[in-house]
Scaffold this motif. Sequence first.
Motif, short mmCIF file in Angstrom:
data_model
loop_
_atom_site.label_atom_id
_atom_site.label_comp_id
_atom_site.label_asym_id
_atom_site.label_seq_id
_atom_site.Cartn_x
_atom_site.Cartn_y
_atom_site.Cartn_z
N TRP A 56 1.10 -3.20 10.93
CA TRP A 56 2.19 -4.04 10.46
C TRP A 56 1.90 -4.46 9.00
N GLN A 57 2.83 -4.45 8.27
CA GLN A 57 2.74 -5.02 6.93
C GLN A 57 4.27 -5.62 6.38
N ILE A 58 3.92 -6.76 5.71
CA ILE A 58 5.20 -7.33 5.09
C ILE A 58 5.08 -7.72 3.99
N ASP A 59 5.72 -7.00 3.11
CA ASP A 59 5.48 -7.02 1.53
C ASP A 59 6.76 -7.75 0.64
N ALA A 60 6.71 -8.14 0.00
CA ALA A 60 7.93 -8.75 -0.89
C ALA A 60 7.68 -9.20 -2.45
N PRO A 61 7.55 -8.31 -3.24
CA PRO A 61 6.96 -8.81 -4.59
C PRO A 61 7.77 -9.97 -4.92
N ALA A 62 6.89 -10.73 -5.54
CA ALA A 62 7.46 -12.04 -6.18
C ALA A 62 7.99 -11.80 -7.38
N ASN A 63 9.08 -12.81 -7.44
CA ASN A 63 10.03 -12.57 -8.62
C ASN A 63 9.40 -13.49 -9.83
N VAL A 64 10.04 -13.44 -10.84
CA VAL A 64 9.50 -14.47 -12.06
C VAL A 64 9.97 -15.82 -11.65
N GLY A 65 8.99 -16.58 -11.78
CA GLY A 65 9.36 -18.13 -11.43
C GLY A 65 8.85 -18.51 -10.01
N ALA A 66 8.40 -17.38 -9.16
CA ALA A 66 7.83 -17.75 -7.98
C ALA A 66 6.43 -18.54 -8.02
N GLN A 67 6.39 -19.46 -7.18
CA GLN A 67 5.09 -20.23 -7.16
C GLN A 67 4.05 -20.02 -6.07
N GLY A 68 2.92 -20.31 -6.52
CA GLY A 68 1.69 -19.88 -5.21
C GLY A 68 0.51 -20.32 -5.71
N PHE A 69 -0.45 -19.65 -5.31
CA PHE A 69 -1.93 -20.06 -5.47
C PHE A 69 -2.60 -18.67 -6.06
N LEU A 70 -3.40 -18.69 -7.22
CA LEU A 70 -4.25 -17.86 -7.43
C LEU A 70 -5.55 -18.02 -7.03
N PHE A 71 -6.20 -17.24 -5.99
CA PHE A 71 -7.41 -17.40 -5.55
C PHE A 71 -8.45 -16.40 -6.02
N CYS A 72 -9.50 -16.87 -6.66
CA CYS A 72 -10.54 -16.25 -7.09
C CYS A 72 -11.95 -16.54 -6.68
N GLN A 73 -12.22 -15.64 -5.63
CA GLN A 73 -13.55 -16.09 -4.83
C GLN A 73 -14.74 -16.15 -5.74
#
Length: 173
Positions: A56-73
């Motif tokens: 199962w996969q759920i994918d929805a490309p983010a539009n310009v302005g969408a907010q979130g977190f950039l994780f860089c391990q």
Amino acid sequence: MLDEIKTRLAELERKTGNFVRKAKVASYSDGKVVVEDGSGFKSAPVTQASITSGEWQIDAPANVGAQGFLFCQDGETENGIFFPCIPSGDNPHASAEGGTMRLKGPDGVVVEITGGKLTITCTEATVNADKVSLGGEGGKKVARVGDMVAVGGISSAGLWPIVEGSSKVFATD
């Protein structure tokens, strides 16, 4: 020696500051996003996270302005993964109601599950299935009012229109 320690400490501080960064999508192209945080930071194109679990996969490309977190391990932003997950005025929660699962998309598309009821709102829906059972397995075949059907027990070989329909199953043309 002291200069080496200062240089190494500065590098560790830089990487530590990059582990998790609240950011906003600046652009989307070819499955990658560029994000920025308002402080002057702008990433290289990075992968956007999707929800996957086995098949199962759920994918929805983010539009310009969408907010979130950039994780860089590893602390390097070019190896980061962006998780679009923070609601905003332009990108609000799909549902803030307990017990409701709602998927909202562009053009007014909504899939909602609440109180044991599934509602799909869209301009057109297509079900591609070898068999569709409405109301459970083992039901009778369904035809719509106006459909031409063969009627058993009548000696003529013609087709007859359906003149009365189900009180539980509805379809529109």
